[in-house]
Design a protein around this motif. Structure first.
Motif, PDB file in Angstrom:
ATOM      1  N   CYS A  42      10.121  31.030  35.591  1.00 50.69           N
ATOM      2  CA  CYS A  42      10.130  32.167  36.519  1.00 50.69           C
ATOM      3  C   CYS A  42      10.787  33.360  35.844  1.00 50.69           C
ATOM      4  O   CYS A  42      11.661  33.199  34.981  1.00 50.69           O
ATOM      5  CB  CYS A  42      10.910  31.764  37.765  1.00 50.69           C
ATOM      6  SG  CYS A  42      11.103  33.053  38.984  1.00 50.69           S
ATOM      7  N   THR A  44      12.999  35.024  37.102  1.00 52.41           N
ATOM      8  CA  THR A  44      14.433  34.924  37.376  1.00 52.41           C
ATOM      9  C   THR A  44      15.116  33.981  36.375  1.00 52.41           C
ATOM     10  O   THR A  44      16.294  34.155  36.077  1.00 52.41           O
ATOM     11  CB  THR A  44      14.715  34.446  38.815  1.00 52.41           C
ATOM     12  OG1 THR A  44      14.172  33.151  38.996  1.00 52.41           O
ATOM     13  CG2 THR A  44      14.132  35.392  39.835  1.00 52.41           C
ATOM     14  N   HIS A  62      12.977  26.015  38.864  1.00 47.90           N
ATOM     15  CA  HIS A  62      12.890  25.733  40.302  1.00 47.90           C
ATOM     16  C   HIS A  62      11.439  25.764  40.762  1.00 47.90           C
ATOM     17  O   HIS A  62      11.177  25.831  41.945  1.00 47.90           O
ATOM     18  CB  HIS A  62      13.725  26.747  41.093  1.00 47.90           C
ATOM     19  CG  HIS A  62      13.282  28.156  40.854  1.00 47.90           C
ATOM     20  ND1 HIS A  62      13.838  28.943  39.898  1.00 47.90           N
ATOM     21  CD2 HIS A  62      12.295  28.879  41.419  1.00 47.90           C
ATOM     22  CE1 HIS A  62      13.221  30.114  39.890  1.00 47.90           C
ATOM     23  NE2 HIS A  62      12.271  30.094  40.796  1.00 47.90           N
ATOM     24  N   GLU A  63      10.501  25.727  39.812  1.00 44.43           N
ATOM     25  CA  GLU A  63       9.085  25.742  40.203  1.00 44.43           C
ATOM     26  C   GLU A  63       8.464  24.449  39.696  1.00 44.43           C
ATOM     27  O   GLU A  63       7.573  24.454  38.863  1.00 44.43           O
ATOM     28  CB  GLU A  63       8.404  26.967  39.593  1.00 44.43           C
ATOM     29  CG  GLU A  63       9.055  28.281  40.038  1.00 44.43           C
ATOM     30  CD  GLU A  63       8.424  29.511  39.418  1.00 44.43           C
ATOM     31  OE1 GLU A  63       7.526  29.374  38.549  1.00 44.43           O
ATOM     32  OE2 GLU A  63       8.837  30.621  39.800  1.00 44.43           O
ATOM     33  N   GLU A 151       6.122  27.251  44.660  1.00 44.16           N
ATOM     34  CA  GLU A 151       7.355  27.999  44.975  1.00 44.16           C
ATOM     35  C   GLU A 151       7.164  29.515  44.821  1.00 44.16           C
ATOM     36  O   GLU A 151       7.435  30.277  45.763  1.00 44.16           O
ATOM     37  CB  GLU A 151       8.528  27.481  44.134  1.00 44.16           C
ATOM     38  CG  GLU A 151       9.889  27.904  44.651  1.00 44.16           C
ATOM     39  CD  GLU A 151      10.319  29.303  44.233  1.00 44.16           C
ATOM     40  OE1 GLU A 151      11.183  29.898  44.912  1.00 44.16           O
ATOM     41  OE2 GLU A 151       9.792  29.818  43.224  1.00 44.16           O
TER      42      GLU A 151
HETATM   43 ZN   LIG Z   1      10.709  31.555  40.865  1.00 47.00          ZN
END
Ligand SMILES: [Zn+2]
Ligand SMILES: [Zn+2]
Length: 345
Positions: A42, A44, A62-63, A151
Protein backbone atom coordinates in the motif's frame (compact mmCIF):
# COMPACT_ATOMS: atom_id res chain seq x y z
CA UNK A 1 8.92 -18.47 8.88
CA UNK A 2 9.89 -15.38 6.90
CA UNK A 3 8.42 -11.96 7.66
CA UNK A 4 9.04 -8.35 6.84
CA UNK A 5 8.83 -6.11 9.90
CA UNK A 6 9.73 -2.48 10.42
CA UNK A 7 12.69 -1.50 12.55
CA UNK A 8 13.61 2.12 13.33
CA UNK A 9 15.86 3.41 10.57
CA UNK A 10 19.51 3.81 11.45
CA UNK A 11 19.41 7.43 10.37
CA UNK A 12 16.69 8.09 12.94
CA UNK A 13 14.01 9.06 10.41
CA UNK A 14 11.35 6.54 9.45
CA UNK A 15 11.65 2.77 9.46
CA UNK A 16 13.54 0.16 7.57
CA UNK A 17 11.88 -3.00 6.38
CA UNK A 18 13.83 -5.98 7.77
CA UNK A 19 13.47 -9.59 6.78
CA UNK A 20 13.27 -11.79 9.87
CA UNK A 21 13.10 -15.54 10.45
CA UNK A 22 11.01 -16.73 13.37
CA UNK A 23 8.69 -19.46 14.55
CA UNK A 24 5.27 -19.24 12.93
CA UNK A 25 2.75 -17.72 15.35
CA UNK A 26 0.35 -20.14 17.04
CA UNK A 27 -3.22 -18.94 17.52
CA UNK A 28 -4.26 -17.93 21.02
CA UNK A 29 -7.82 -18.28 22.24
CA UNK A 30 -10.27 -16.94 19.66
CA UNK A 31 -7.52 -16.19 17.13
CA UNK A 32 -6.83 -17.67 13.72
CA UNK A 33 -3.52 -17.88 11.94
CA UNK A 34 -3.40 -17.39 8.18
CA UNK A 35 -0.89 -18.57 5.60
CA UNK A 36 -0.46 -15.51 3.42
CA UNK A 37 -0.88 -16.10 -0.32
CA UNK A 38 -0.88 -12.49 -1.52
CA UNK A 39 -0.47 -9.14 0.21
CA UNK A 40 -0.68 -5.82 -1.58
CA UNK A 41 1.90 -3.14 -0.98
CA UNK A 42 0.00 0.00 0.00
CA UNK A 43 1.06 3.61 -0.46
CA UNK A 44 0.81 3.89 3.32
CA UNK A 45 3.38 1.08 3.70
CA UNK A 46 5.74 3.20 1.60
CA UNK A 47 4.92 6.26 3.70
CA UNK A 48 5.69 4.35 6.89
CA UNK A 49 9.04 3.34 5.45
CA UNK A 50 9.74 6.97 4.54
CA UNK A 51 8.61 8.14 8.00
CA UNK A 52 5.81 10.27 6.56
CA UNK A 53 2.78 8.32 7.67
CA UNK A 54 0.66 10.04 10.29
CA UNK A 55 -2.34 7.82 10.95
CA UNK A 56 -1.39 4.66 12.86
CA UNK A 57 1.24 2.27 14.16
CA UNK A 58 4.25 1.15 12.16
CA UNK A 59 3.15 -2.28 10.99
CA UNK A 60 3.50 -3.05 7.29
CA UNK A 61 1.20 -5.26 5.24
CA UNK A 62 -2.56 -4.97 5.66
CA UNK A 63 -3.87 -6.00 2.23
CA UNK A 64 -3.54 -9.72 2.74
CA UNK A 65 -5.43 -12.79 1.63
CA UNK A 66 -4.61 -16.39 2.43
CA UNK A 67 -5.65 -19.70 3.89
CA UNK A 68 -6.59 -20.44 7.50
CA UNK A 69 -3.59 -22.31 8.92
CA UNK A 70 -4.72 -22.96 12.47
CA UNK A 71 -7.66 -22.12 14.69
CA UNK A 72 -7.39 -21.04 18.30
CA UNK A 73 -9.78 -22.41 20.88
CA UNK A 74 -13.25 -20.95 20.39
CA UNK A 75 -12.53 -19.37 16.98
CA UNK A 76 -15.79 -20.56 15.49
CA UNK A 77 -17.09 -20.36 11.96
CA UNK A 78 -13.86 -21.29 10.21
CA UNK A 79 -12.04 -24.44 9.16
CA UNK A 80 -8.38 -25.00 8.48
CA UNK A 81 -7.87 -24.44 4.75
CA UNK A 82 -10.61 -21.82 4.37
CA UNK A 83 -9.63 -19.12 1.89
CA UNK A 84 -9.99 -15.79 3.69
CA UNK A 85 -9.47 -12.05 3.76
CA UNK A 86 -8.65 -10.84 7.29
CA UNK A 87 -9.28 -7.17 7.99
CA UNK A 88 -6.41 -5.69 10.04
CA UNK A 89 -8.41 -2.97 11.83
CA UNK A 90 -11.88 -3.54 13.26
CA UNK A 91 -13.90 -1.09 15.38
CA UNK A 92 -16.03 -2.10 18.37
CA UNK A 93 -19.25 -1.10 16.56
CA UNK A 94 -20.80 -0.02 19.88
CA UNK A 95 -19.24 3.28 21.04
CA UNK A 96 -20.51 6.80 20.42
CA UNK A 97 -18.30 7.31 17.34
CA UNK A 98 -19.26 3.95 15.84
CA UNK A 99 -22.95 4.65 16.32
CA UNK A 100 -22.46 8.07 14.74
CA UNK A 101 -21.07 6.42 11.60
CA UNK A 102 -17.45 7.31 12.32
CA UNK A 103 -16.42 3.70 12.91
CA UNK A 104 -12.87 4.18 11.67
CA UNK A 105 -12.40 6.87 14.35
CA UNK A 106 -13.33 4.35 17.05
CA UNK A 107 -10.71 4.19 19.81
CA UNK A 108 -10.41 0.46 19.13
CA UNK A 109 -10.10 0.67 15.35
CA UNK A 110 -6.34 1.05 15.20
CA UNK A 111 -5.84 -0.93 18.39
CA UNK A 112 -5.46 -4.32 16.77
CA UNK A 113 -3.55 -5.51 13.76
CA UNK A 114 -2.26 -8.57 11.96
CA UNK A 115 0.71 -10.03 13.88
CA UNK A 116 3.46 -9.50 12.86
CA UNK A 117 1.88 -7.95 9.73
CA UNK A 118 0.65 -9.06 6.33
CA UNK A 119 4.09 -9.47 4.76
CA UNK A 120 4.66 -12.70 6.61
CA UNK A 121 4.40 -16.33 5.56
CA UNK A 122 2.01 -16.85 8.47
CA UNK A 123 0.34 -14.18 10.59
CA UNK A 124 -2.14 -14.19 13.46
CA UNK A 125 -5.49 -12.42 13.36
CA UNK A 126 -6.47 -11.14 16.82
CA UNK A 127 -9.58 -12.46 18.56
CA UNK A 128 -10.92 -8.89 18.51
CA UNK A 129 -11.02 -8.91 14.70
CA UNK A 130 -12.24 -12.50 14.36
CA UNK A 131 -15.20 -12.13 16.69
CA UNK A 132 -16.34 -8.86 15.13
CA UNK A 133 -16.65 -10.22 11.60
CA UNK A 134 -13.27 -9.01 10.40
CA UNK A 135 -12.46 -12.24 8.56
CA UNK A 136 -14.33 -12.80 5.30
CA UNK A 137 -14.46 -16.14 3.52
CA UNK A 138 -13.54 -15.88 -0.14
CA UNK A 139 -15.60 -17.39 -2.93
CA UNK A 140 -13.75 -20.07 -4.90
CA UNK A 141 -13.64 -18.02 -8.09
CA UNK A 142 -11.69 -15.17 -6.50
CA UNK A 143 -7.92 -15.45 -6.77
CA UNK A 144 -5.81 -14.51 -3.75
CA UNK A 145 -4.25 -11.75 -5.82
CA UNK A 146 -7.63 -10.18 -6.54
CA UNK A 147 -8.68 -10.76 -2.92
CA UNK A 148 -5.67 -8.72 -1.81
CA UNK A 149 -7.48 -5.75 -3.37
CA UNK A 150 -10.41 -6.06 -0.93
CA UNK A 151 -8.92 -3.75 1.70
CA UNK A 152 -7.91 -0.84 -0.54
CA UNK A 153 -11.11 -1.16 -2.56
CA UNK A 154 -13.13 -1.17 0.68
CA UNK A 155 -11.54 2.18 1.57
CA UNK A 156 -12.70 3.50 -1.82
CA UNK A 157 -16.20 2.06 -1.29
CA UNK A 158 -16.39 3.89 2.04
CA UNK A 159 -15.17 7.19 0.56
CA UNK A 160 -17.78 6.98 -2.19
CA UNK A 161 -20.41 6.28 0.47
CA UNK A 162 -19.22 9.09 2.77
CA UNK A 163 -19.17 11.63 -0.06
CA UNK A 164 -22.57 10.47 -1.30
CA UNK A 165 -21.32 10.08 -4.86
CA UNK A 166 -24.51 9.54 -6.84
CA UNK A 167 -25.00 7.87 -10.23
CA UNK A 168 -24.95 10.46 -13.00
CA UNK A 169 -22.50 12.78 -11.25
CA UNK A 170 -19.17 13.85 -12.69
CA UNK A 171 -16.09 12.84 -10.75
CA UNK A 172 -12.57 14.21 -10.89
CA UNK A 173 -9.91 11.89 -9.49
CA UNK A 174 -6.63 13.56 -8.60
CA UNK A 175 -3.97 10.86 -8.78
CA UNK A 176 -3.90 7.82 -11.08
CA UNK A 177 -2.09 5.48 -8.73
CA UNK A 178 -3.61 2.20 -7.56
CA UNK A 179 -6.35 3.78 -5.42
CA UNK A 180 -7.04 6.53 -7.95
CA UNK A 181 -7.55 3.84 -10.57
CA UNK A 182 -9.71 1.82 -8.17
CA UNK A 183 -11.93 4.86 -7.69
CA UNK A 184 -12.01 5.37 -11.47
CA UNK A 185 -12.98 1.75 -12.19
CA UNK A 186 -15.51 1.75 -9.36
CA UNK A 187 -17.21 4.95 -10.52
CA UNK A 188 -16.89 4.74 -14.32
CA UNK A 189 -19.98 2.55 -14.94
CA UNK A 190 -22.37 4.90 -13.10
CA UNK A 191 -20.82 8.36 -13.46
CA UNK A 192 -21.70 10.91 -16.10
CA UNK A 193 -18.01 11.65 -16.52
CA UNK A 194 -14.76 10.51 -14.95
CA UNK A 195 -11.69 12.71 -15.26
CA UNK A 196 -8.34 11.47 -13.93
CA UNK A 197 -5.11 13.40 -13.51
CA UNK A 198 -1.55 12.52 -12.60
CA UNK A 199 1.95 13.83 -13.14
CA UNK A 200 3.61 10.51 -14.00
CA UNK A 201 3.71 9.70 -17.69
CA UNK A 202 3.46 5.93 -17.14
CA UNK A 203 0.36 6.26 -14.97
CA UNK A 204 -1.28 8.58 -17.49
CA UNK A 205 -0.75 5.99 -20.23
CA UNK A 206 -2.10 3.27 -17.92
CA UNK A 207 -5.23 5.30 -17.18
CA UNK A 208 -5.73 6.00 -20.89
CA UNK A 209 -5.50 2.30 -21.73
CA UNK A 210 -7.99 1.47 -18.97
CA UNK A 211 -10.45 3.70 -20.82
CA UNK A 212 -12.05 5.15 -17.70
CA UNK A 213 -12.51 8.67 -19.02
CA UNK A 214 -10.58 11.82 -19.79
CA UNK A 215 -6.97 11.73 -18.61
CA UNK A 216 -5.18 15.00 -17.74
CA UNK A 217 -1.45 15.47 -17.51
CA UNK A 218 -1.20 17.59 -14.35
CA UNK A 219 2.44 18.41 -15.11
CA UNK A 220 1.57 20.05 -18.43
CA UNK A 221 -2.09 21.07 -18.36
CA UNK A 222 -4.19 23.46 -16.28
CA UNK A 223 -6.13 20.85 -14.33
CA UNK A 224 -9.09 22.93 -13.05
CA UNK A 225 -9.57 24.47 -16.51
CA UNK A 226 -9.53 21.03 -18.15
CA UNK A 227 -11.97 19.59 -15.61
CA UNK A 228 -14.30 22.54 -16.29
CA UNK A 229 -13.98 21.99 -20.03
CA UNK A 230 -15.20 18.42 -19.47
CA UNK A 231 -18.15 19.42 -17.30
CA UNK A 232 -19.96 22.15 -19.24
CA UNK A 233 -17.81 24.79 -17.60
CA UNK A 234 -19.12 23.99 -14.11
CA UNK A 235 -16.43 21.85 -12.52
CA UNK A 236 -16.89 18.30 -11.27
CA UNK A 237 -19.60 17.37 -8.78
CA UNK A 238 -17.05 15.48 -6.71
CA UNK A 239 -13.26 15.41 -6.51
CA UNK A 240 -11.56 12.34 -5.06
CA UNK A 241 -8.05 13.28 -4.05
CA UNK A 242 -6.27 9.95 -4.31
CA UNK A 243 -2.88 11.40 -3.47
CA UNK A 244 -1.42 12.90 -0.31
CA UNK A 245 0.17 15.79 -2.16
CA UNK A 246 -0.83 19.36 -1.42
CA UNK A 247 -0.92 20.14 -5.14
CA UNK A 248 -3.48 17.39 -5.68
CA UNK A 249 -5.66 18.62 -2.79
CA UNK A 250 -5.57 22.14 -4.23
CA UNK A 251 -6.47 20.80 -7.67
CA UNK A 252 -9.41 19.01 -6.09
CA UNK A 253 -10.58 22.21 -4.37
CA UNK A 254 -10.23 24.21 -7.59
CA UNK A 255 -11.83 21.64 -9.87
CA UNK A 256 -15.21 21.07 -8.22
CA UNK A 257 -18.29 23.07 -9.10
CA UNK A 258 -20.03 25.47 -6.75
CA UNK A 259 -21.54 23.33 -4.01
CA UNK A 260 -19.32 20.43 -5.03
CA UNK A 261 -17.54 18.03 -2.70
CA UNK A 262 -13.87 17.31 -2.25
CA UNK A 263 -12.80 14.08 -0.59
CA UNK A 264 -9.32 13.99 0.89
CA UNK A 265 -8.57 10.30 0.49
CA UNK A 266 -4.78 10.08 0.13
CA UNK A 267 -2.81 10.49 3.36
CA UNK A 268 -1.22 13.96 3.56
CA UNK A 269 2.26 13.86 5.13
CA UNK A 270 2.48 15.51 8.54
CA UNK A 271 3.03 19.25 8.17
CA UNK A 272 1.03 19.58 4.94
CA UNK A 273 -0.13 23.19 5.11
CA UNK A 274 -2.24 24.48 2.24
CA UNK A 275 -1.87 27.86 0.61
CA UNK A 276 -5.56 28.24 -0.06
CA UNK A 277 -7.94 31.17 0.20
CA UNK A 278 -10.74 29.86 2.40
CA UNK A 279 -13.10 32.60 1.20
CA UNK A 280 -13.21 30.66 -2.07
CA UNK A 281 -14.44 27.60 -0.17
CA UNK A 282 -17.13 29.66 1.53
CA UNK A 283 -18.24 31.69 -1.45
CA UNK A 284 -18.60 28.61 -3.62
CA UNK A 285 -20.10 26.48 -0.83
CA UNK A 286 -17.59 23.72 -1.48
CA UNK A 287 -17.60 20.86 0.98
CA UNK A 288 -14.52 19.09 2.22
CA UNK A 289 -14.84 15.52 3.33
CA UNK A 290 -12.20 13.02 4.43
CA UNK A 291 -12.27 9.25 4.49
CA UNK A 292 -9.95 6.99 6.41
CA UNK A 293 -10.06 3.21 6.39
CA UNK A 294 -13.03 0.93 5.98
CA UNK A 295 -15.58 -1.03 7.97
CA UNK A 296 -16.93 -4.53 7.48
CA UNK A 297 -19.84 -3.08 5.48
CA UNK A 298 -17.21 -1.80 3.08
CA UNK A 299 -15.03 -4.93 2.95
CA UNK A 300 -18.18 -6.92 2.12
CA UNK A 301 -19.11 -4.30 -0.49
CA UNK A 302 -15.63 -4.52 -2.02
CA UNK A 303 -15.83 -8.31 -2.08
CA UNK A 304 -19.13 -8.12 -3.98
CA UNK A 305 -17.58 -5.75 -6.54
CA UNK A 306 -14.59 -8.04 -7.02
CA UNK A 307 -16.78 -11.12 -7.36
CA UNK A 308 -18.33 -9.67 -10.52
CA UNK A 309 -15.49 -7.45 -11.78
CA UNK A 310 -12.40 -9.27 -10.53
CA UNK A 311 -10.68 -9.32 -13.92
CA UNK A 312 -11.04 -5.56 -14.40
CA UNK A 313 -9.65 -4.69 -10.97
CA UNK A 314 -7.12 -7.53 -11.13
CA UNK A 315 -5.58 -5.81 -14.16
CA UNK A 316 -4.35 -3.13 -11.73
CA UNK A 317 -1.79 -5.61 -10.41
CA UNK A 318 1.26 -5.03 -12.58
CA UNK A 319 4.07 -6.38 -10.39
CA UNK A 320 4.53 -9.38 -8.11
CA UNK A 321 7.49 -10.14 -5.86
CA UNK A 322 8.18 -12.87 -3.32
CA UNK A 323 8.87 -11.87 0.31
CA UNK A 324 12.57 -12.41 -0.34
CA UNK A 325 12.50 -9.56 -2.85
CA UNK A 326 10.59 -7.11 -0.68
CA UNK A 327 13.14 -4.40 -1.41
CA UNK A 328 12.42 -4.73 -5.13
CA UNK A 329 8.70 -4.52 -4.41
CA UNK A 330 9.22 -1.23 -2.56
CA UNK A 331 11.42 0.04 -5.38
CA UNK A 332 8.85 -0.87 -8.03
CA UNK A 333 5.98 0.70 -6.08
CA UNK A 334 7.99 3.89 -5.50
CA UNK A 335 9.20 4.28 -9.06
CA UNK A 336 6.14 5.58 -10.89
CA UNK A 337 6.17 2.72 -13.42
CA UNK A 338 3.97 0.30 -11.50
CA UNK A 339 0.34 0.23 -10.55
CA UNK A 340 -0.49 -2.27 -7.79
CA UNK A 341 2.44 -4.27 -6.43
CA UNK A 342 1.61 -7.56 -4.72
CA UNK A 343 3.92 -9.58 -2.49
CA UNK A 344 3.64 -13.37 -2.39
CA UNK A 345 5.21 -15.85 0.05
ZN1 LIG B 1 -3.83 0.07 2.21
ZN1 LIG C 1 -16.36 2.27 18.41
Amino acid sequence: MKSIVLAPARGGHGYEPRRTESEAPRPGEGEVTVSMKACGLCGTDLEKIRGEYTASMPVVGHEAAGVVAELGEGAGGFSVGDRVFPHHHVPDYTCYLCRAGNETMCDHYRGSNLVPGGFSEVFAVPKWNVERGGVLKLPGNLSFEVASLIEPLACCVRAVRKCHVEPGESVFIAGAGPVGMMHALLLAPTSAKVVVSDVAEWRLRFAEKAGVGRVIDAAAEDVPAQVRAETDGRGADVAMVASGSRAAILQGLRSVRKGGRVCIFGVPPKGSVLDYDVSDLYNAEREVQTSYGATETDTKGALRVLESRGAEFGALVTHRFPLDEFGKAVEAASGGTAMKVVVTP
